[in-house]
Design a protein around this motif. Structure first.
Motif, PDB file in Angstrom:
ATOM      1  N   THR A   1      -7.619   5.509 -13.384  1.00  0.00           N
ATOM      2  CA  THR A   1      -6.278   4.566 -13.036  1.00  0.00           C
ATOM      3  C   THR A   1      -6.622   3.241 -12.767  1.00  0.00           C
ATOM      4  O   THR A   1      -6.485   2.323 -13.573  1.00  0.00           O
ATOM      5  CB  THR A   1      -5.403   5.325 -12.258  1.00  0.00           C
ATOM      6  N   VAL A   2      -6.816   3.067 -11.390  1.00  0.00           N
ATOM      7  CA  VAL A   2      -7.439   1.879 -10.955  1.00  0.00           C
ATOM      8  C   VAL A   2      -8.279   2.049  -9.767  1.00  0.00           C
ATOM      9  O   VAL A   2      -8.769   3.318  -9.631  1.00  0.00           O
ATOM     10  CB  VAL A   2      -6.031   0.980 -10.155  1.00  0.00           C
ATOM     11  N   TYR A   3      -9.254   1.263  -9.399  1.00  0.00           N
ATOM     12  CA  TYR A   3      -9.958   1.344  -8.056  1.00  0.00           C
ATOM     13  C   TYR A   3      -9.321   1.863  -6.928  1.00  0.00           C
ATOM     14  O   TYR A   3      -8.128   1.304  -6.567  1.00  0.00           O
ATOM     15  CB  TYR A   3     -10.864   0.288  -7.911  1.00  0.00           C
TER      16      TYR A   3
ATOM     17  N   ASN B   1      -6.316  -2.746  -3.087  1.00  0.00           N
ATOM     18  CA  ASN B   1      -6.037  -4.172  -2.883  1.00  0.00           C
ATOM     19  C   ASN B   1      -5.336  -4.665  -1.762  1.00  0.00           C
ATOM     20  O   ASN B   1      -4.843  -3.471  -1.254  1.00  0.00           O
ATOM     21  CB  ASN B   1      -5.059  -4.351  -4.179  1.00  0.00           C
ATOM     22  N   ILE B   2      -5.060  -5.593  -1.485  1.00  0.00           N
ATOM     23  CA  ILE B   2      -4.086  -5.748  -0.254  1.00  0.00           C
ATOM     24  C   ILE B   2      -2.713  -5.526  -0.618  1.00  0.00           C
ATOM     25  O   ILE B   2      -2.226  -5.624  -1.824  1.00  0.00           O
ATOM     26  CB  ILE B   2      -4.118  -7.480   0.057  1.00  0.00           C
ATOM     27  N   SER B   3      -2.117  -4.675   0.145  1.00  0.00           N
ATOM     28  CA  SER B   3      -0.659  -3.960  -0.008  1.00  0.00           C
ATOM     29  C   SER B   3       0.278  -5.191  -0.637  1.00  0.00           C
ATOM     30  O   SER B   3       0.360  -6.252  -0.222  1.00  0.00           O
ATOM     31  CB  SER B   3      -0.252  -3.690   1.334  1.00  0.00           C
ATOM     32  N   GLY B   4       0.856  -4.560  -1.610  1.00  0.00           N
ATOM     33  CA  GLY B   4       1.911  -5.298  -2.360  1.00  0.00           C
ATOM     34  C   GLY B   4       1.307  -6.494  -3.325  1.00  0.00           C
ATOM     35  O   GLY B   4       1.916  -7.068  -4.179  1.00  0.00           O
ATOM     36  N   LYS B   5      -0.019  -6.415  -3.475  1.00  0.00           N
ATOM     37  CA  LYS B   5      -0.658  -7.368  -4.422  1.00  0.00           C
ATOM     38  C   LYS B   5      -1.206  -6.542  -5.828  1.00  0.00           C
ATOM     39  O   LYS B   5      -0.891  -5.620  -5.800  1.00  0.00           O
ATOM     40  CB  LYS B   5      -2.064  -8.225  -3.898  1.00  0.00           C
ATOM     41  N   ILE B   6      -1.767  -7.196  -6.719  1.00  0.00           N
ATOM     42  CA  ILE B   6      -1.986  -6.850  -7.964  1.00  0.00           C
ATOM     43  C   ILE B   6      -3.146  -5.941  -7.556  1.00  0.00           C
ATOM     44  O   ILE B   6      -4.081  -6.147  -6.943  1.00  0.00           O
ATOM     45  CB  ILE B   6      -2.587  -8.023  -8.767  1.00  0.00           C
ATOM     46  N   SER B   7      -3.161  -4.692  -8.380  1.00  0.00           N
ATOM     47  CA  SER B   7      -4.128  -3.486  -8.126  1.00  0.00           C
ATOM     48  C   SER B   7      -5.478  -4.019  -8.864  1.00  0.00           C
ATOM     49  O   SER B   7      -5.616  -5.100  -9.487  1.00  0.00           O
ATOM     50  CB  SER B   7      -3.486  -2.206  -8.824  1.00  0.00           C
ATOM     51  N   SER B   8      -6.600  -3.341  -8.461  1.00  0.00           N
ATOM     52  CA  SER B   8      -7.867  -3.542  -9.021  1.00  0.00           C
ATOM     53  C   SER B   8      -8.247  -2.644 -10.140  1.00  0.00           C
ATOM     54  O   SER B   8      -8.178  -1.573  -9.956  1.00  0.00           O
ATOM     55  CB  SER B   8      -8.674  -3.573  -7.894  1.00  0.00           C
ATOM     56  N   THR B   9      -8.687  -3.279 -11.184  1.00  0.00           N
ATOM     57  CA  THR B   9      -9.154  -2.414 -12.252  1.00  0.00           C
ATOM     58  C   THR B   9     -10.825  -2.743 -12.360  1.00  0.00           C
ATOM     59  O   THR B   9     -11.397  -2.435 -13.202  1.00  0.00           O
ATOM     60  CB  THR B   9      -8.433  -2.619 -13.488  1.00  0.00           C
TER      61      THR B   9
ATOM     62  N   ALA C   1     -14.561  -3.867 -10.026  1.00  0.00           N
ATOM     63  CA  ALA C   1     -15.179  -4.222  -8.834  1.00  0.00           C
ATOM     64  C   ALA C   1     -15.041  -5.661  -8.279  1.00  0.00           C
ATOM     65  O   ALA C   1     -14.943  -5.657  -7.213  1.00  0.00           O
ATOM     66  CB  ALA C   1     -16.726  -3.870  -8.701  1.00  0.00           C
ATOM     67  N   ASP C   2     -14.886  -6.587  -9.081  1.00  0.00           N
ATOM     68  CA  ASP C   2     -14.892  -7.803  -8.934  1.00  0.00           C
ATOM     69  C   ASP C   2     -13.126  -8.137  -8.234  1.00  0.00           C
ATOM     70  O   ASP C   2     -13.140  -8.891  -7.381  1.00  0.00           O
ATOM     71  CB  ASP C   2     -14.851  -8.811 -10.245  1.00  0.00           C
ATOM     72  N   HIS C   3     -12.411  -7.396  -8.869  1.00  0.00           N
ATOM     73  CA  HIS C   3     -11.116  -7.516  -8.252  1.00  0.00           C
ATOM     74  C   HIS C   3     -11.043  -7.051  -6.975  1.00  0.00           C
ATOM     75  O   HIS C   3     -10.280  -7.585  -5.728  1.00  0.00           O
ATOM     76  CB  HIS C   3     -10.151  -6.676  -9.200  1.00  0.00           C
ATOM     77  N   VAL C   4     -11.764  -6.149  -6.621  1.00  0.00           N
ATOM     78  CA  VAL C   4     -11.734  -5.222  -5.166  1.00  0.00           C
ATOM     79  C   VAL C   4     -12.588  -6.361  -4.301  1.00  0.00           C
ATOM     80  O   VAL C   4     -11.974  -6.680  -3.174  1.00  0.00           O
ATOM     81  CB  VAL C   4     -12.479  -3.992  -5.227  1.00  0.00           C
ATOM     82  N   LEU C   5     -13.547  -7.053  -4.675  1.00  0.00           N
ATOM     83  CA  LEU C   5     -14.270  -8.023  -4.128  1.00  0.00           C
ATOM     84  C   LEU C   5     -13.491  -9.138  -3.456  1.00  0.00           C
ATOM     85  O   LEU C   5     -13.410  -9.690  -2.445  1.00  0.00           O
ATOM     86  CB  LEU C   5     -15.565  -8.291  -4.365  1.00  0.00           C
TER      87      LEU C   5
ATOM     88  N   HIS D   1      -4.705 -10.927 -12.972  1.00  0.00           N
ATOM     89  CA  HIS D   1      -5.687 -11.442 -11.973  1.00  0.00           C
ATOM     90  C   HIS D   1      -6.206 -12.984 -12.495  1.00  0.00           C
ATOM     91  O   HIS D   1      -6.329 -13.957 -11.986  1.00  0.00           O
ATOM     92  CB  HIS D   1      -6.797 -10.688 -11.565  1.00  0.00           C
ATOM     93  N   LEU D   2      -6.517 -12.804 -13.998  1.00  0.00           N
ATOM     94  CA  LEU D   2      -7.065 -14.244 -14.389  1.00  0.00           C
ATOM     95  C   LEU D   2      -5.984 -15.141 -14.593  1.00  0.00           C
ATOM     96  O   LEU D   2      -6.280 -16.414 -14.462  1.00  0.00           O
ATOM     97  CB  LEU D   2      -7.516 -13.756 -15.961  1.00  0.00           C
ATOM     98  N   LEU D   3      -4.887 -14.862 -14.901  1.00  0.00           N
ATOM     99  CA  LEU D   3      -3.714 -16.133 -15.099  1.00  0.00           C
ATOM    100  C   LEU D   3      -3.149 -16.510 -13.749  1.00  0.00           C
ATOM    101  O   LEU D   3      -2.797 -17.397 -13.697  1.00  0.00           O
ATOM    102  CB  LEU D   3      -2.601 -15.501 -15.968  1.00  0.00           C
ATOM    103  N   ASP D   4      -3.314 -15.691 -12.776  1.00  0.00           N
ATOM    104  CA  ASP D   4      -2.679 -16.023 -11.306  1.00  0.00           C
ATOM    105  C   ASP D   4      -3.449 -17.362 -10.733  1.00  0.00           C
ATOM    106  O   ASP D   4      -4.583 -17.482 -11.074  1.00  0.00           O
ATOM    107  CB  ASP D   4      -2.762 -14.695 -10.419  1.00  0.00           C
ATOM    108  N   SER D   5      -2.593 -18.055  -9.950  1.00  0.00           N
ATOM    109  CA  SER D   5      -3.311 -19.025  -9.452  1.00  0.00           C
ATOM    110  C   SER D   5      -2.667 -19.340  -7.951  1.00  0.00           C
ATOM    111  O   SER D   5      -1.494 -19.001  -7.729  1.00  0.00           O
ATOM    112  CB  SER D   5      -2.935 -20.218 -10.299  1.00  0.00           C
ATOM    113  N   SER D   6      -3.164 -20.320  -7.197  1.00  0.00           N
ATOM    114  CA  SER D   6      -2.419 -20.451  -5.925  1.00  0.00           C
ATOM    115  C   SER D   6      -1.513 -21.426  -6.139  1.00  0.00           C
ATOM    116  O   SER D   6      -0.529 -21.681  -5.136  1.00  0.00           O
ATOM    117  CB  SER D   6      -3.570 -20.802  -4.880  1.00  0.00           C
TER     118      SER D   6
END
Ligand code: AMP
Ligand code: MG
Length: 325
Positions: free
Chosen positions: A45-47, A156-164, A166-170, A290-295
């Motif tokens: 499903t997700v990490y 992932n940090i609570s409420g944020k985008i899930s990780s699919t 290992a890079d997302h997790v890091l 994750h890829l499209l998001d920006s600060s």
């Protein structure tokens, strides 16, 4: 500095080990979990961010690392139905669903067994336990070797985008967890379907296993948790899966300056599935967010997604990602 304070300090900054899927690395992950540490592991499903579900202290570390509110219980991952029976009041309907859908992306909520050894923190002191047998060789191998259930919410940090990946997790949890196993991209891409039978058969969260598939198996109608009705399980009402960017859903035209997340035959920055495959769209969903998001304060506009099959789960995640708390 006394020892207790030194321990707290050490916990704030751990060195996160990057592990692969070879036998030696899996052994290392199992040892960390046995000693009460945190390991992010791939599932279909997700990490998941895993800890020994019978160890209160280890489970508490999950809540700390994610910043997850204590009232939101964790899904307990098991190696087989026998392990699920050890901790829950297993019944015929659960057996029917497990025979059909396990290992796989279906979580079943059942009353806890009296004196079940699952940490109270993991079930947020509820009288119920949510169990799932993941369909991923790495997760199953770890569960098998550890021979204990694993509490594992998304990594992932609570409420944020899930990780699919290992890079997302890091990106989220580096130095907050003991190890991460890189097992490639999650094949399903959205979290499990959650089903409960109390007070009636109800889908608490949409996932790859559809309401129709479940009701076919149990031979009765299944309700869908009503967003406007009372909350019957924690973690259902709030904004979730949220990028920093604003989301504009069901966009049939593009506005200047927006990032464009398309579906089907459209011109866009990233396309969830040119062929209109909902399975492919689910696989791409969190990665593309994750890829499209920006600060920077940007808007991501998203094409309409058909509300059928796994599209129900995609639309649920997009809707909750578009809410700001
Ligand atoms: P996740 O956010 O993927 O970790 O999924 C956890 C969700 O599963 C929670 O927000 C609840 O909706 C549901 N859940 C987990 N454990 C329980 C439980 N013991 N009783 C009822 N629902 C649960
Ligand atoms: Mg989650």
């Amino acid at each position: 500095m006394d020892q207790a304070r030194r321990n707290v300090k050490r916990e704030q900054f751990v060195k996160t080990k990057n592990l692969g899927t070879n036998l030696e690395d899996i052994d290392a992950a199992v040892s960390i979990l046995r000693l009460g540490g945190l390991v992010a592991m791939p599932t279909e499903t997700v990490y998941g961010l895993a800890a020994d579900a019978t160890n209160e202290n280890a489970v508490l570390k999950i809540f700390k690392a994610k910043g997850r509110p204590a009232y939101n219980p964790l899904i307990i991952h098991v190696k087989n139905t026998r392990m699920a029976e050890e901790y829950t009041q297993w019944n015929d309907v659960a057996q029917t669903l497990a025979e059909k859908f396990w290992p796989g992306p279906l979580t079943i909520v059942l009353p806890s067994r009296i004196n079940s050894k699952i940490a109270k923190t993991a079930r947020a002191s509820l009288p119920s336990i949510a169990v799932r047998m993941p369909n991923h060789p790495v997760a199953l191998n770890i569960l098998d070797q550890l021979d204990r259930p694993l509490a594992a919410p998304s990594a992932n940090i609570s409420g944020k985008i899930s990780s699919t990946s290992a890079d997302h997790v890091l990106k989220n949890l580096n130095k907050k967890i003991d190890a991460i196993i890189d097992g490639g991209n999650s094949s399903v891409g959205v979290e499990s379907t959650i089903v409960t039978f109390q007070p009636q058969p109800t889908i608490l969260r949409a996932g790859a296993i559809t309401p129709k598939a479940i009701s076919n198996e149990i031979g009765s109608k299944i309700h869908h948790y009503d967003k406007k009705g009372p909350i019957i399980a924690p973690g259902q009402s709030k904004s979730h899966y949220a990028p920093n960017a604003k989301l504009r859903l069901n966009a049939i035209d593009w506005k200047q300056g927006e990032k464009k997340l398309g579906f089907g035959n459209v011109n866009c920055d990233l396309n969830l599935s040119k062929d209109k495959s909902l399975t492919e769209a689910a696989q791409n969903l969190f990665n593309f967010l994750h890829l499209l998001d920006s600060s920077d304060p940007i808007t991501i506009s998203v094409s309409p997604i058909p509300n059928e099959g796994i599209g129900l789960a995609i639309n649920d995640r997009l809707r909750r990602a578009s809410l700001k708390e």
